[in-house]
Design a protein around this motif. Sequence first.
Motif, PDB file in Angstrom:
ATOM      1  N   ARG A 480       0.828  -1.220   0.000  1.00  0.00           N
ATOM      2  CA  ARG A 480       0.000   0.000   0.000  1.00  0.00           C
ATOM      3  C   ARG A 480       0.861   1.268   0.000  1.00  0.00           C
ATOM      4  NH1 ARG A 480      -2.314  -3.442   3.767  1.00  0.00           N
ATOM      5  NH2 ARG A 480      -4.250  -4.417   3.066  1.00  0.00           N
ATOM      6  N   GLU A 481       2.049   1.182  -0.656  1.00  0.00           N
ATOM      7  CA  GLU A 481       2.938   2.331  -0.828  1.00  0.00           C
ATOM      8  C   GLU A 481       3.393   2.931   0.488  1.00  0.00           C
ATOM      9  OE1 GLU A 481       4.013   2.776  -3.771  1.00  0.00           O
ATOM     10  OE2 GLU A 481       2.546   1.453  -4.712  1.00  0.00           O
ATOM     11  N   ASP A 482       3.280   2.168   1.586  1.00  0.00           N
ATOM     12  CA  ASP A 482       3.648   2.707   2.892  1.00  0.00           C
ATOM     13  C   ASP A 482       5.120   2.507   3.202  1.00  0.00           C
ATOM     14  OD1 ASP A 482       3.210   3.769   5.542  1.00  0.00           O
ATOM     15  OD2 ASP A 482       3.385   1.707   6.263  1.00  0.00           O
ATOM     16  N   HIS A 483       5.605   1.285   2.965  1.00  0.00           N
ATOM     17  CA  HIS A 483       7.006   0.967   3.204  1.00  0.00           C
ATOM     18  C   HIS A 483       7.385  -0.203   2.295  1.00  0.00           C
ATOM     19  CE1 HIS A 483       4.783  -1.888   5.702  1.00  0.00           C
ATOM     20  NE2 HIS A 483       5.825  -2.695   5.550  1.00  0.00           N
ATOM     21  N   HIS A 484       8.679  -0.458   2.220  1.00  0.00           N
ATOM     22  CA  HIS A 484       9.166  -1.584   1.429  1.00  0.00           C
ATOM     23  C   HIS A 484       9.560  -2.731   2.344  1.00  0.00           C
ATOM     24  CE1 HIS A 484      10.402   1.119  -2.232  1.00  0.00           C
ATOM     25  NE2 HIS A 484       9.093   1.092  -2.004  1.00  0.00           N
ATOM     26  N   GLU A 485       9.338  -3.952   1.855  1.00  0.00           N
ATOM     27  CA  GLU A 485       9.746  -5.149   2.597  1.00  0.00           C
ATOM     28  C   GLU A 485      10.649  -5.997   1.691  1.00  0.00           C
ATOM     29  OE1 GLU A 485       6.202  -7.140   3.772  1.00  0.00           O
ATOM     30  OE2 GLU A 485       5.629  -5.615   5.252  1.00  0.00           O
ATOM     31  N   LEU A 486      11.856  -6.273   2.170  1.00  0.00           N
ATOM     32  CA  LEU A 486      12.765  -7.169   1.465  1.00  0.00           C
ATOM     33  C   LEU A 486      12.533  -8.567   2.030  1.00  0.00           C
ATOM     34  CD1 LEU A 486      16.478  -6.574   0.557  1.00  0.00           C
ATOM     35  CD2 LEU A 486      15.762  -8.750   1.534  1.00  0.00           C
ATOM     36  N   ILE A 487      12.028  -9.465   1.185  1.00  0.00           N
ATOM     37  CA  ILE A 487      11.711 -10.832   1.610  1.00  0.00           C
ATOM     38  C   ILE A 487      12.704 -11.770   0.953  1.00  0.00           C
ATOM     39  CG2 ILE A 487       9.937 -12.623   1.727  1.00  0.00           C
ATOM     40  CD1 ILE A 487       7.869 -10.374   1.209  1.00  0.00           C
ATOM     41  N   CYS A 488      13.415 -12.521   1.769  1.00  0.00           N
ATOM     42  CA  CYS A 488      14.496 -13.374   1.279  1.00  0.00           C
ATOM     43  C   CYS A 488      14.240 -14.814   1.692  1.00  0.00           C
ATOM     44  CB  CYS A 488      15.828 -12.888   1.858  1.00  0.00           C
ATOM     45  SG  CYS A 488      17.292 -13.777   1.268  1.00  0.00           S
ATOM     46  N   LYS A 489      14.483 -15.756   0.794  1.00  0.00           N
ATOM     47  CA  LYS A 489      14.411 -17.175   1.156  1.00  0.00           C
ATOM     48  C   LYS A 489      15.582 -17.908   0.525  1.00  0.00           C
ATOM     49  CE  LYS A 489      11.447 -19.438  -2.318  1.00  0.00           C
ATOM     50  NZ  LYS A 489      11.336 -18.425  -3.365  1.00  0.00           N
ATOM     51  N   GLY A 490      16.046 -18.983   1.191  1.00  0.00           N
ATOM     52  CA  GLY A 490      17.183 -19.721   0.666  1.00  0.00           C
ATOM     53  C   GLY A 490      17.621 -20.818   1.608  1.00  0.00           C
ATOM     54  N   ALA A 491      18.799 -21.401   1.304  1.00  0.00           N
ATOM     55  CA  ALA A 491      19.337 -22.479   2.127  1.00  0.00           C
ATOM     56  C   ALA A 491      19.629 -21.978   3.537  1.00  0.00           C
ATOM     57  CB  ALA A 491      20.611 -23.021   1.481  1.00  0.00           C
ATOM     58  N   VAL A 492      19.426 -22.846   4.527  1.00  0.00           N
ATOM     59  CA  VAL A 492      19.468 -22.422   5.934  1.00  0.00           C
ATOM     60  C   VAL A 492      20.806 -21.783   6.293  1.00  0.00           C
ATOM     61  CG1 VAL A 492      19.378 -23.238   8.317  1.00  0.00           C
ATOM     62  CG2 VAL A 492      17.743 -24.101   6.632  1.00  0.00           C
ATOM     63  N   GLU A 493      21.918 -22.454   5.988  1.00  0.00           N
ATOM     64  CA  GLU A 493      23.221 -21.934   6.399  1.00  0.00           C
ATOM     65  C   GLU A 493      23.493 -20.572   5.767  1.00  0.00           C
ATOM     66  OE1 GLU A 493      25.303 -23.006   8.662  1.00  0.00           O
ATOM     67  OE2 GLU A 493      23.895 -24.633   9.139  1.00  0.00           O
ATOM     68  N   GLU A 494      23.177 -20.421   4.491  1.00  0.00           N
ATOM     69  CA  GLU A 494      23.416 -19.158   3.810  1.00  0.00           C
ATOM     70  C   GLU A 494      22.496 -18.059   4.340  1.00  0.00           C
ATOM     71  OE1 GLU A 494      23.591 -22.030   2.520  1.00  0.00           O
ATOM     72  OE2 GLU A 494      25.559 -22.059   1.579  1.00  0.00           O
ATOM     73  N   MET A 495      21.295 -18.425   4.760  1.00  0.00           N
ATOM     74  CA  MET A 495      20.374 -17.443   5.337  1.00  0.00           C
ATOM     75  C   MET A 495      20.831 -17.001   6.719  1.00  0.00           C
ATOM     76  SD  MET A 495      17.980 -16.701   3.186  1.00  0.00           S
ATOM     77  CE  MET A 495      16.680 -16.037   4.230  1.00  0.00           C
ATOM     78  N   LEU A 496      21.299 -17.943   7.521  1.00  0.00           N
ATOM     79  CA  LEU A 496      21.781 -17.575   8.864  1.00  0.00           C
ATOM     80  C   LEU A 496      22.949 -16.600   8.782  1.00  0.00           C
ATOM     81  CD1 LEU A 496      21.563 -21.005  10.733  1.00  0.00           C
ATOM     82  CD2 LEU A 496      20.061 -19.019  11.007  1.00  0.00           C
ATOM     83  N   ALA A 497      23.720 -16.686   7.700  1.00  0.00           N
ATOM     84  CA  ALA A 497      24.873 -15.800   7.551  1.00  0.00           C
ATOM     85  C   ALA A 497      24.472 -14.345   7.378  1.00  0.00           C
ATOM     86  CB  ALA A 497      25.710 -16.257   6.356  1.00  0.00           C
ATOM     87  N   VAL A 498      23.234 -14.071   6.972  1.00  0.00           N
ATOM     88  CA  VAL A 498      22.806 -12.681   6.753  1.00  0.00           C
ATOM     89  C   VAL A 498      21.703 -12.256   7.721  1.00  0.00           C
ATOM     90  CG1 VAL A 498      23.498 -12.645   4.332  1.00  0.00           C
ATOM     91  CG2 VAL A 498      21.199 -13.432   4.930  1.00  0.00           C
ATOM     92  N   CYS A 499      21.374 -13.107   8.704  1.00  0.00           N
ATOM     93  CA  CYS A 499      20.335 -12.773   9.688  1.00  0.00           C
ATOM     94  C   CYS A 499      20.971 -12.308  10.998  1.00  0.00           C
ATOM     95  CB  CYS A 499      19.446 -13.983   9.964  1.00  0.00           C
ATOM     96  SG  CYS A 499      18.320 -14.373   8.607  1.00  0.00           S
ATOM     97  N   SER A 500      20.402 -11.259  11.579  1.00  0.00           N
ATOM     98  CA  SER A 500      20.877 -10.762  12.874  1.00  0.00           C
ATOM     99  C   SER A 500      19.831 -10.916  13.963  1.00  0.00           C
ATOM    100  CB  SER A 500      21.287  -9.290  12.752  1.00  0.00           C
ATOM    101  OG  SER A 500      20.176  -8.509  12.326  1.00  0.00           O
ATOM    102  N   HIS A 501      18.558 -11.172  13.581  1.00  0.00           N
ATOM    103  CA  HIS A 501      17.478 -11.305  14.543  1.00  0.00           C
ATOM    104  C   HIS A 501      16.594 -12.490  14.170  1.00  0.00           C
ATOM    105  CE1 HIS A 501      18.752  -7.152  15.211  1.00  0.00           C
ATOM    106  NE2 HIS A 501      18.113  -7.185  16.395  1.00  0.00           N
ATOM    107  N   VAL A 502      15.789 -12.920  15.127  1.00  0.00           N
ATOM    108  CA  VAL A 502      14.763 -13.930  14.888  1.00  0.00           C
ATOM    109  C   VAL A 502      13.437 -13.380  15.393  1.00  0.00           C
ATOM    110  CG1 VAL A 502      16.342 -15.888  15.025  1.00  0.00           C
ATOM    111  CG2 VAL A 502      15.172 -15.091  17.091  1.00  0.00           C
ATOM    112  N   ARG A 503      12.357 -13.801  14.745  1.00  0.00           N
ATOM    113  CA  ARG A 503      11.023 -13.375  15.192  1.00  0.00           C
ATOM    114  C   ARG A 503      10.444 -14.463  16.087  1.00  0.00           C
ATOM    115  NH1 ARG A 503       7.425 -10.195  11.052  1.00  0.00           N
ATOM    116  NH2 ARG A 503       9.200  -8.832  11.495  1.00  0.00           N
TER     117      ARG A 503
END
Length: 919
Positions: A480-503
């Motif tokens: 709704r033109e309010d903000h942008h969301e970068l949504i990323c998916k991939g292999a677990v190890e490679e994803m953990l390398a770029v994650c700093s938080h968990v929900r």
Amino acid sequence: MTLLHAWFDAFLRSRRAASLFRRRALPDAGAGRGAASAMPDDVSAGLLRLAHAPLAAALAGLDAHPDGLSADEARERLARLGPNEIDHEKPLPWWRHLWQCYRNPFNLLLSVLATVSWLTEDIKATVVIGTMVALSTLIRFVQEGRSNRAAERLKALVGNNARVLRRAPGTEVAELADTCVGAHLHSRRPAQQRSLPIRELVPGDHIVLSAGDMIPADCRVLGAKDLFVAQAAMTGESLPLEKFAEPDPQQAHLLDQPNLLFMGTNVVSGSATAVVLATGNRTCFGTIAQRSTASERAPTAFQAGVNSVSWLLIRFALVMVPFVLLVNGVTKGDWPEAFLFALSVAVGLTPEMLPMIVTSTLAKGAVLLSRRKVIVKRLDAIQNFGAMDVLCTDKTGTLTQDRIALERHTDVFGNDSQDVLAFAYLNSHFQTGLTNLLDRAVLEHVELQTELRLAQDYRKVDEIPFDFERRRMSVVVSEREDHHELICKGAVEEMLAVCSHVREDGRDLPLDAARLARVRQTTEELNEQGLRVVAVAMKETPADRQVYSKADEHALTLLGYVAFLDPPKESTAQALQALAAHGVEVKVFTGDNELVTARVCAQVGLPAETIVTGPQLERMDEAAVCAAALRHRVFARLTPLHKERLVRALRAHGKVVGFLGDGINDAPALRAADIGISVDSAVDIAKEAADIILLEKNLMVLEDGVIQGRRTFSNMLKYIRMTASSNFGNVFSVLVASAFLPFLPMLPLQLLVQNLLYDVSQIAIPFDNVDEELVRQPLKWNPADIGRFMVFFGPISSIFDLSCFALMWYVFDARTVADQSLFQSGWFVVGLLTQTLIVHMIRTPKVPFVQSIAAPPLLLMTGLIMAIGVLLPMSPLAGYFKLQALPAGYWPFLVAILFGYAVLTTLLKKVYIRRYGWQ
């Protein structure tokens, strides 16, 4: 040029079953810019001009529209400029093919003999030898023509297409800036995307490219997103180059232009739209290929094998033929007659039907394989198919079903989560790169059809395409033109390398060591259930940005996982057992993690006590990699270069390696393998790199293909063995007879007729049965074995030839020049019948006619030739060939000679098998 090359000239020139980009090395490929210097100046200058010009001017120069061509415009240009093909790939005209079939050393030698016979007014010999030339040429012409047409039909089944943007007729042209927004095509454009054969592309067409696509023509980039192109085929550079829409006037070299794409290269990652600048022979690839037709690729194992056997026969002929000339010239005193006789012996020593037998056998094998849903792109790959003793394959779709089900969608600690499914859906819905089974499974999930209609609430902003180094991909959307969301998916190890938080419970918490341990435990538990786990993460960004890159994939919040069930095929375990029973070891090369791989391998009965991973391979030197490749059967977490390295290691240890793959990550290994195998649904680059295409991704289909490849090879080997051993025996007999007889043991004309009849009897060899025992293990060329076989079995026929000489000399008193016709007739019949009988004796290691019976076509053909051999001396044509009817007392002796020959050959065959084996 070797004799083999002469024999195979027409056959190799007609290898049109190989596709346009088939593993062809361009001149100076390793010299960086050498390829550019090989192009004509006008081609290079024209492409540079279009690369440097403003886009509007470049389009105007092509008479193209910013939104692509209409169907009518494309049709008119195709008719005017011709298809997007390289000329030398086209079939030869019939008259050139006929000339190629005639132009081999054997026909040229026979033509010389015919000319000499005509000059000496020997019309009968001229007619017979001319008939031999005509039959040899026409049989080969017909058989190769049928083979080539069959290859073309098979090739048409696996042609590649390009995604083309075609403008509707009469539609107003959109603004150029709108058209070239990028490769994602989310701007409003009047053009419609169509999938068309690449041969229908014309200059001015707009095409859409993504990872795995071959570049089908020379193009200029209109819009690109993280576009990396492998140009090794043109420049020899191993690393892919990034391409952009903007020109760089500072670059002087054609191949360095950042906005040009060249035919024959391929997209490694990213996406783009491009306009076609040149097609067919007007491309860089086409002009270089035309100037480098003399540059042939290295011989395959098949060609090298036949070549080595051919040189064996050549060396034998170079020794024996002069000796025959010398012995007959000295003993008979008639040197012209001795010369003609020696030439006839040379013809008898050369397997002139080899090109036709090989081509027919390969073509028949290709047709039979096509009925088993296996398409052969390159005919001589069939031999490698039969010789293959290691099959390397990916896991997904081969060992497992070619359909993946979305089984779980959980938060970071394994609890079901609809939010994670929603974000995964948005990522799969908006990505435009290489669509895979995982994305399809997410998009087809039943819950999404009723609950997740949120895509209409989002607008796509940008995309960061997948590549095999990062092993992840991202989309950026605006809600709704309010903000942008970068949504990323991939292999677990490679994803953990770029994650700093968990929900966790709706809160974003730091990814500390304790939470990281819990995350790893959760994903391992899912893997141990046989589920493939893909991590999903996101972050919010300001709404004022429009362009994103890989650098933005950092400080993400891990949301959870989508887990997929990839069940094994029911036929996999049976297929693995069948391949093992036929001497083919299966190795699994997968990019998936070791836990999932171990579970699947256990389900299909593939031992996987130790799984070697890609990171472990990187720490090994070449010797350790070779040892691991030989010792272990399952390899996980591999990159494309890991797969290629393992294949090369196996080949270095003498293995004949097949590689089965369908993705862009499989292309390097497909090229490195002895035989590349792909499927019809594979990406372009995988199909182009492959020698064989499976219409059904099933190991049982592959097992059928391996057996048929071995049958094809076995029938070719029969002909070579029969010819080599029979000819060796005949020449040995000729030498003995020439030294002691006051006349020639057989006239040159008679020798040529006998050789012609014997060759005709073997036309049916491609249609022969093959014993099951002969296809249980891989079959490889072994020239030493063929030489040993020739020396072992050749003298057997000489024993019975000498018995025939004694019979005609002592029993029927054919001792003078006046009686030479009787002597020659007697040996003509014995020689032809024993030569034909050897076809059945040597075609199998078993007892012929009892334990193994030839196919009906071979029985019919050999029976017919034996009947002609018996009847010819008694026919009205006997006088033309200077033969005469044989006395009644001759026939019982003939039966005894043939019976003794069959018995002795069978006994010695058992001795040979015990000592040397029987391939």
